[in-house]
Design a protein around this motif. Structure first.
Motif, mmCIF file in Angstrom:
data_model
loop_
_atom_site.group_PDB
_atom_site.id
_atom_site.type_symbol
_atom_site.label_atom_id
_atom_site.label_comp_id
_atom_site.label_asym_id
_atom_site.label_seq_id
_atom_site.Cartn_x
_atom_site.Cartn_y
_atom_site.Cartn_z
ATOM 1 N N GLN A 85 0.852 -1.179 0.000
ATOM 2 C CA GLN A 85 0.000 0.000 0.000
ATOM 3 C C GLN A 85 0.890 1.231 0.000
ATOM 4 O O GLN A 85 1.801 1.341 0.831
ATOM 5 C CB GLN A 85 -0.865 -0.020 1.265
ATOM 6 C CG GLN A 85 -1.968 1.011 1.233
ATOM 7 C CD GLN A 85 -2.763 1.012 2.526
ATOM 8 O OE1 GLN A 85 -2.708 0.057 3.308
ATOM 9 N NE2 GLN A 85 -3.500 2.093 2.750
ATOM 10 N N PHE A 86 0.638 2.140 -0.914
ATOM 11 C CA PHE A 86 1.464 3.342 -0.967
ATOM 12 C C PHE A 86 0.877 4.418 -0.073
ATOM 13 O O PHE A 86 -0.287 4.786 -0.228
ATOM 14 C CB PHE A 86 1.568 3.844 -2.408
ATOM 15 C CG PHE A 86 2.525 4.986 -2.523
ATOM 16 C CD1 PHE A 86 3.893 4.757 -2.632
ATOM 17 C CD2 PHE A 86 2.069 6.293 -2.463
ATOM 18 C CE1 PHE A 86 4.781 5.814 -2.690
ATOM 19 C CE2 PHE A 86 2.957 7.362 -2.524
ATOM 20 C CZ PHE A 86 4.324 7.111 -2.638
ATOM 21 N N VAL A 87 1.662 4.910 0.914
ATOM 22 C CA VAL A 87 1.196 6.036 1.731
ATOM 23 C C VAL A 87 2.347 7.019 1.903
ATOM 24 O O VAL A 87 3.509 6.626 1.905
ATOM 25 C CB VAL A 87 0.723 5.607 3.147
ATOM 26 C CG1 VAL A 87 -0.673 5.069 3.146
ATOM 27 C CG2 VAL A 87 1.669 4.625 3.781
ATOM 28 N N ASP A 88 2.011 8.282 2.081
ATOM 29 C CA ASP A 88 3.025 9.293 2.362
ATOM 30 C C ASP A 88 3.672 8.986 3.704
ATOM 31 O O ASP A 88 2.998 8.476 4.616
ATOM 32 C CB ASP A 88 2.356 10.666 2.438
ATOM 33 C CG ASP A 88 2.528 11.416 1.123
ATOM 34 O OD1 ASP A 88 3.203 10.875 0.224
ATOM 35 O OD2 ASP A 88 1.986 12.532 1.018
ATOM 36 N N GLY A 89 4.947 9.345 3.827
ATOM 37 C CA GLY A 89 5.701 9.053 5.049
ATOM 38 C C GLY A 89 4.954 9.442 6.326
ATOM 39 O O GLY A 89 4.793 8.643 7.237
ATOM 40 N N ARG A 90 4.401 10.706 6.347
ATOM 41 C CA ARG A 90 3.794 11.166 7.599
ATOM 42 C C ARG A 90 2.471 10.465 7.887
ATOM 43 O O ARG A 90 1.963 10.497 8.999
ATOM 44 C CB ARG A 90 3.621 12.690 7.592
ATOM 45 C CG ARG A 90 2.697 13.187 6.504
ATOM 46 C CD ARG A 90 2.862 14.673 6.240
ATOM 47 N NE ARG A 90 2.595 14.943 4.833
ATOM 48 C CZ ARG A 90 1.408 15.300 4.358
ATOM 49 N NH1 ARG A 90 0.412 15.465 5.156
ATOM 50 N NH2 ARG A 90 1.238 15.486 3.065
ATOM 51 N N ASP A 91 1.881 9.837 6.871
ATOM 52 C CA ASP A 91 0.604 9.148 7.090
ATOM 53 C C ASP A 91 0.792 7.699 7.512
ATOM 54 O O ASP A 91 -0.180 6.994 7.791
ATOM 55 C CB ASP A 91 -0.245 9.180 5.807
ATOM 56 C CG ASP A 91 -0.583 10.616 5.406
ATOM 57 O OD1 ASP A 91 -0.618 11.477 6.316
ATOM 58 O OD2 ASP A 91 -0.771 10.862 4.206
ATOM 59 N N LYS A 92 2.057 7.257 7.540
ATOM 60 C CA LYS A 92 2.288 5.831 7.798
ATOM 61 C C LYS A 92 1.733 5.343 9.132
ATOM 62 O O LYS A 92 1.066 4.308 9.168
ATOM 63 C CB LYS A 92 3.782 5.507 7.714
ATOM 64 C CG LYS A 92 4.280 5.283 6.311
ATOM 65 C CD LYS A 92 5.703 4.766 6.365
ATOM 66 C CE LYS A 92 6.348 4.778 5.009
ATOM 67 N NZ LYS A 92 7.763 4.398 5.117
#
Ligand code: ADP
Ligand code: MG
Length: 259
Positions: free
Chosen positions: A232-239
Protein backbone atom coordinates in the motif's frame (compact mmCIF):
# COMPACT_ATOMS: atom_id res chain seq x y z
CA UNK A 1 18.22 -36.74 -2.16
CA UNK A 2 14.45 -36.93 -2.53
CA UNK A 3 13.91 -38.87 0.69
CA UNK A 4 15.54 -38.63 4.11
CA UNK A 5 16.70 -42.22 3.69
CA UNK A 6 18.83 -41.14 0.69
CA UNK A 7 20.98 -39.02 3.00
CA UNK A 8 23.74 -40.70 4.98
CA UNK A 9 22.65 -39.14 8.25
CA UNK A 10 22.19 -42.29 10.29
CA UNK A 11 19.23 -43.84 12.03
CA UNK A 12 19.04 -41.52 15.03
CA UNK A 13 19.05 -38.37 12.93
CA UNK A 14 16.45 -39.84 10.60
CA UNK A 15 14.24 -40.64 13.56
CA UNK A 16 14.67 -37.06 14.77
CA UNK A 17 13.52 -35.77 11.40
CA UNK A 18 10.44 -37.96 11.28
CA UNK A 19 9.55 -37.30 14.90
CA UNK A 20 9.78 -33.56 14.13
CA UNK A 21 6.89 -34.30 11.76
CA UNK A 22 8.93 -33.85 8.56
CA UNK A 23 8.10 -36.26 5.75
CA UNK A 24 10.73 -35.41 3.14
CA UNK A 25 13.58 -32.98 2.52
CA UNK A 26 12.50 -29.55 1.24
CA UNK A 27 13.71 -28.80 -2.31
CA UNK A 28 16.61 -26.69 -1.06
CA UNK A 29 17.67 -29.42 1.38
CA UNK A 30 17.38 -32.08 -1.32
CA UNK A 31 19.89 -30.20 -3.47
CA UNK A 32 22.13 -28.63 -0.80
CA UNK A 33 22.81 -31.82 1.14
CA UNK A 34 24.64 -33.85 -1.55
CA UNK A 35 26.68 -30.79 -2.60
CA UNK A 36 27.64 -29.90 0.97
CA UNK A 37 28.39 -33.54 1.79
CA UNK A 38 30.57 -33.64 -1.33
CA UNK A 39 32.80 -31.05 0.43
CA UNK A 40 31.92 -28.24 -1.96
CA UNK A 41 31.65 -24.58 -1.06
CA UNK A 42 28.08 -23.58 -1.61
CA UNK A 43 25.80 -20.59 -2.04
CA UNK A 44 22.22 -21.58 -1.53
CA UNK A 45 19.50 -19.04 -2.20
CA UNK A 46 15.93 -19.99 -1.38
CA UNK A 47 12.93 -18.21 0.02
CA UNK A 48 12.29 -17.69 3.70
CA UNK A 49 10.74 -20.73 5.35
CA UNK A 50 12.24 -23.22 2.92
CA UNK A 51 14.26 -25.10 5.53
CA UNK A 52 17.68 -23.62 4.86
CA UNK A 53 18.81 -24.04 8.48
CA UNK A 54 18.83 -27.83 8.33
CA UNK A 55 20.14 -27.44 4.78
CA UNK A 56 23.49 -26.44 6.27
CA UNK A 57 23.34 -27.80 9.81
CA UNK A 58 22.87 -31.49 9.05
CA UNK A 59 25.74 -31.76 6.53
CA UNK A 60 27.94 -29.72 8.88
CA UNK A 61 27.18 -32.04 11.80
CA UNK A 62 27.78 -35.05 9.58
CA UNK A 63 31.09 -33.85 8.14
CA UNK A 64 32.86 -32.84 11.32
CA UNK A 65 36.12 -34.60 11.85
CA UNK A 66 35.78 -37.02 14.73
CA UNK A 67 39.43 -36.77 15.80
CA UNK A 68 40.10 -35.64 19.33
CA UNK A 69 41.87 -32.34 19.80
CA UNK A 70 44.69 -31.69 22.21
CA UNK A 71 43.68 -29.53 25.15
CA UNK A 72 43.93 -25.93 24.00
CA UNK A 73 43.90 -22.66 25.93
CA UNK A 74 40.70 -21.68 24.16
CA UNK A 75 37.89 -23.81 22.73
CA UNK A 76 38.30 -24.66 19.06
CA UNK A 77 34.91 -25.14 17.37
CA UNK A 78 34.74 -27.03 14.09
CA UNK A 79 31.73 -25.14 12.75
CA UNK A 80 30.84 -21.48 13.03
CA UNK A 81 27.46 -20.21 11.85
CA UNK A 82 27.17 -16.42 11.59
CA UNK A 83 23.70 -14.91 11.73
CA UNK A 84 22.60 -11.26 11.75
CA UNK A 85 20.51 -11.05 14.92
CA UNK A 86 20.16 -12.58 18.33
CA UNK A 87 16.71 -13.94 17.36
CA UNK A 88 18.04 -15.70 14.29
CA UNK A 89 21.07 -17.05 16.10
CA UNK A 90 18.77 -18.42 18.79
CA UNK A 91 16.50 -20.05 16.20
CA UNK A 92 19.45 -21.74 14.52
CA UNK A 93 20.73 -22.83 17.91
CA UNK A 94 17.34 -24.32 18.84
CA UNK A 95 17.13 -26.21 15.55
CA UNK A 96 20.72 -27.38 15.94
CA UNK A 97 20.31 -28.47 19.54
CA UNK A 98 17.54 -30.86 18.47
CA UNK A 99 19.79 -32.69 16.03
CA UNK A 100 23.31 -32.26 17.43
CA UNK A 101 23.19 -35.15 19.93
CA UNK A 102 22.49 -37.64 17.14
CA UNK A 103 25.85 -36.65 15.66
CA UNK A 104 27.80 -36.38 18.88
CA UNK A 105 28.02 -32.61 18.34
CA UNK A 106 27.52 -29.83 20.83
CA UNK A 107 26.16 -26.39 19.93
CA UNK A 108 26.44 -23.06 21.70
CA UNK A 109 25.09 -19.63 20.90
CA UNK A 110 26.84 -16.26 21.35
CA UNK A 111 25.23 -12.87 20.72
CA UNK A 112 25.63 -9.30 21.87
CA UNK A 113 23.45 -7.56 24.41
CA UNK A 114 23.80 -10.41 26.90
CA UNK A 115 26.56 -11.04 29.45
CA UNK A 116 29.60 -12.82 28.07
CA UNK A 117 30.09 -14.98 31.12
CA UNK A 118 27.44 -17.61 30.30
CA UNK A 119 28.49 -17.73 26.67
CA UNK A 120 32.16 -18.20 27.55
CA UNK A 121 31.13 -21.01 29.88
CA UNK A 122 29.10 -22.65 27.10
CA UNK A 123 32.07 -22.30 24.73
CA UNK A 124 34.30 -24.08 27.22
CA UNK A 125 31.80 -26.92 27.40
CA UNK A 126 32.16 -27.58 23.66
CA UNK A 127 34.16 -30.67 22.91
CA UNK A 128 35.97 -31.79 19.76
CA UNK A 129 32.77 -31.59 17.69
CA UNK A 130 31.79 -28.09 18.72
CA UNK A 131 29.47 -25.82 16.75
CA UNK A 132 29.15 -22.10 17.51
CA UNK A 133 26.23 -20.01 16.30
CA UNK A 134 27.08 -16.34 16.70
CA UNK A 135 26.38 -12.78 15.68
CA UNK A 136 29.45 -11.19 14.04
CA UNK A 137 30.09 -8.47 16.64
CA UNK A 138 30.03 -10.81 19.62
CA UNK A 139 32.17 -13.41 17.89
CA UNK A 140 34.81 -10.75 17.16
CA UNK A 141 34.80 -9.72 20.82
CA UNK A 142 35.28 -13.33 21.89
CA UNK A 143 38.10 -13.90 19.39
CA UNK A 144 39.86 -10.75 20.53
CA UNK A 145 39.47 -11.76 24.17
CA UNK A 146 40.95 -15.15 23.17
CA UNK A 147 37.88 -16.96 24.44
CA UNK A 148 37.58 -18.88 21.20
CA UNK A 149 40.14 -20.04 18.66
CA UNK A 150 39.11 -20.71 15.05
CA UNK A 151 42.28 -22.48 13.95
CA UNK A 152 40.51 -25.83 13.67
CA UNK A 153 37.45 -24.55 11.91
CA UNK A 154 36.22 -26.94 9.20
CA UNK A 155 33.00 -25.27 8.12
CA UNK A 156 32.01 -21.60 8.09
CA UNK A 157 28.36 -20.75 7.43
CA UNK A 158 27.07 -17.27 6.67
CA UNK A 159 23.33 -17.53 7.20
CA UNK A 160 21.05 -14.71 6.01
CA UNK A 161 24.13 -13.27 4.37
CA UNK A 162 22.04 -10.65 2.57
CA UNK A 163 20.65 -9.32 5.85
CA UNK A 164 24.05 -9.32 7.52
CA UNK A 165 25.31 -7.07 4.72
CA UNK A 166 22.19 -4.87 4.91
CA UNK A 167 22.77 -4.43 8.61
CA UNK A 168 26.32 -3.27 8.03
CA UNK A 169 28.14 -6.33 9.37
CA UNK A 170 30.55 -6.59 6.46
CA UNK A 171 33.57 -5.17 8.38
CA UNK A 172 32.98 -7.55 11.30
CA UNK A 173 32.55 -10.53 8.96
CA UNK A 174 35.73 -9.62 7.12
CA UNK A 175 37.59 -9.32 10.43
CA UNK A 176 36.48 -12.79 11.43
CA UNK A 177 37.25 -14.42 8.09
CA UNK A 178 40.55 -12.61 7.51
CA UNK A 179 42.01 -13.07 10.97
CA UNK A 180 45.14 -15.17 10.99
CA UNK A 181 43.78 -18.23 12.82
CA UNK A 182 41.01 -18.82 10.30
CA UNK A 183 41.85 -21.64 7.86
CA UNK A 184 42.05 -20.34 4.28
CA UNK A 185 39.45 -21.01 1.58
CA UNK A 186 40.08 -24.49 0.28
CA UNK A 187 41.22 -25.64 3.72
CA UNK A 188 37.78 -24.94 5.13
CA UNK A 189 34.33 -25.35 3.63
CA UNK A 190 32.19 -22.21 3.35
CA UNK A 191 28.42 -22.02 2.92
CA UNK A 192 26.33 -18.92 2.31
CA UNK A 193 22.60 -19.24 2.75
CA UNK A 194 20.26 -16.42 1.93
CA UNK A 195 16.84 -15.47 0.59
CA UNK A 196 18.28 -13.04 -1.97
CA UNK A 197 21.64 -12.61 -3.69
CA UNK A 198 22.47 -8.91 -3.93
CA UNK A 199 25.63 -7.60 -5.56
CA UNK A 200 27.52 -7.00 -2.29
CA UNK A 201 26.99 -10.64 -1.44
CA UNK A 202 28.44 -11.71 -4.78
CA UNK A 203 31.60 -9.76 -3.98
CA UNK A 204 31.83 -11.28 -0.52
CA UNK A 205 31.30 -14.71 -2.05
CA UNK A 206 34.19 -14.18 -4.45
CA UNK A 207 36.47 -13.37 -1.51
CA UNK A 208 35.38 -16.05 0.93
CA UNK A 209 34.38 -19.08 -1.12
CA UNK A 210 36.45 -21.41 -3.23
CA UNK A 211 35.18 -22.86 -6.52
CA UNK A 212 31.67 -22.69 -5.18
CA UNK A 213 28.40 -24.05 -6.46
CA UNK A 214 25.59 -21.53 -6.75
CA UNK A 215 22.17 -22.93 -6.12
CA UNK A 216 18.82 -21.21 -6.23
CA UNK A 217 15.45 -22.76 -5.57
CA UNK A 218 12.31 -20.94 -6.65
CA UNK A 219 12.06 -17.28 -7.49
CA UNK A 220 14.83 -15.46 -5.65
CA UNK A 221 13.47 -13.01 -3.09
CA UNK A 222 9.91 -14.31 -3.06
CA UNK A 223 8.14 -15.00 0.22
CA UNK A 224 7.04 -18.36 1.54
CA UNK A 225 3.56 -19.45 0.37
CA UNK A 226 2.22 -19.03 3.92
CA UNK A 227 2.98 -15.32 3.72
CA UNK A 228 0.57 -12.93 1.99
CA UNK A 229 2.20 -9.70 0.91
CA UNK A 230 0.11 -6.55 0.45
CA UNK A 231 1.53 -3.33 -0.83
CA UNK A 232 0.00 0.00 0.00
CA UNK A 233 1.46 3.34 -0.97
CA UNK A 234 1.20 6.04 1.73
CA UNK A 235 3.03 9.29 2.36
CA UNK A 236 5.70 9.05 5.05
CA UNK A 237 3.79 11.17 7.60
CA UNK A 238 0.60 9.15 7.09
CA UNK A 239 2.29 5.83 7.80
CA UNK A 240 1.50 5.53 11.55
CA UNK A 241 -2.22 6.26 10.97
CA UNK A 242 -2.42 3.94 8.00
CA UNK A 243 -0.71 1.21 10.02
CA UNK A 244 -3.03 1.65 13.01
CA UNK A 245 -6.09 1.59 10.74
CA UNK A 246 -4.82 -1.56 9.09
CA UNK A 247 -4.09 -3.29 12.39
CA UNK A 248 -7.49 -2.48 13.84
CA UNK A 249 -9.11 -3.86 10.68
CA UNK A 250 -7.43 -7.27 11.15
CA UNK A 251 -9.79 -10.07 12.03
CA UNK A 252 -7.18 -12.33 13.61
CA UNK A 253 -6.42 -11.70 17.24
CA UNK A 254 -2.92 -12.22 18.55
CA UNK A 255 0.39 -10.46 18.28
CA UNK A 256 1.63 -8.31 15.43
CA UNK A 257 5.28 -7.86 14.60
CA UNK A 258 6.17 -4.56 12.93
CA UNK A 259 9.52 -4.07 11.20
P1 ADP B 1 14.67 -20.64 6.22
O1 ADP B 1 15.99 -20.54 6.94
O2 ADP B 1 14.83 -21.15 4.82
O3 ADP B 1 13.86 -19.39 6.29
P2 ADP B 1 14.05 -22.51 8.31
O4 ADP B 1 15.29 -23.31 8.24
O5 ADP B 1 13.95 -21.53 9.43
O6 ADP B 1 13.79 -21.76 6.93
O7 ADP B 1 12.82 -23.54 8.32
C1 ADP B 1 11.49 -23.14 8.40
C2 ADP B 1 10.68 -24.21 9.13
O8 ADP B 1 10.61 -25.41 8.38
C3 ADP B 1 11.27 -24.58 10.48
O9 ADP B 1 10.24 -24.62 11.43
C4 ADP B 1 11.85 -25.97 10.24
O10 ADP B 1 11.87 -26.75 11.42
C5 ADP B 1 10.92 -26.53 9.19
N1 ADP B 1 11.54 -27.59 8.35
C6 ADP B 1 12.87 -27.75 8.08
N2 ADP B 1 13.05 -28.82 7.30
C7 ADP B 1 11.83 -29.35 7.02
C8 ADP B 1 11.37 -30.47 6.25
N3 ADP B 1 12.21 -31.25 5.58
N4 ADP B 1 10.02 -30.70 6.20
C9 ADP B 1 9.16 -29.89 6.87
N5 ADP B 1 9.54 -28.81 7.63
C10 ADP B 1 10.85 -28.53 7.70
MG1 MG C 1 17.06 -19.06 7.78
Amino acid sequence: MAAFADAPFGAVALRNLTSAGFSAPTPTQAISWPLALGRRDLISVAKTGSGKTLGFLLPAFHLLGAHAVAPAPAPRPKVVVLAPTRELATQIYDEGAKFAPAYGCRVCCCYGGAPKYQQVKALRALHSRGVVVATPGRLNDLIEARKVDLSELEILVLDEADRMLDMGFEPQIRRIVCQEDMPQTGARQTFMFSATFPREMQILAGDFLDNYIFLTVGRVGSACKDVTQRFQFVDGRDKPDALMRYISSLEESGLTLIF
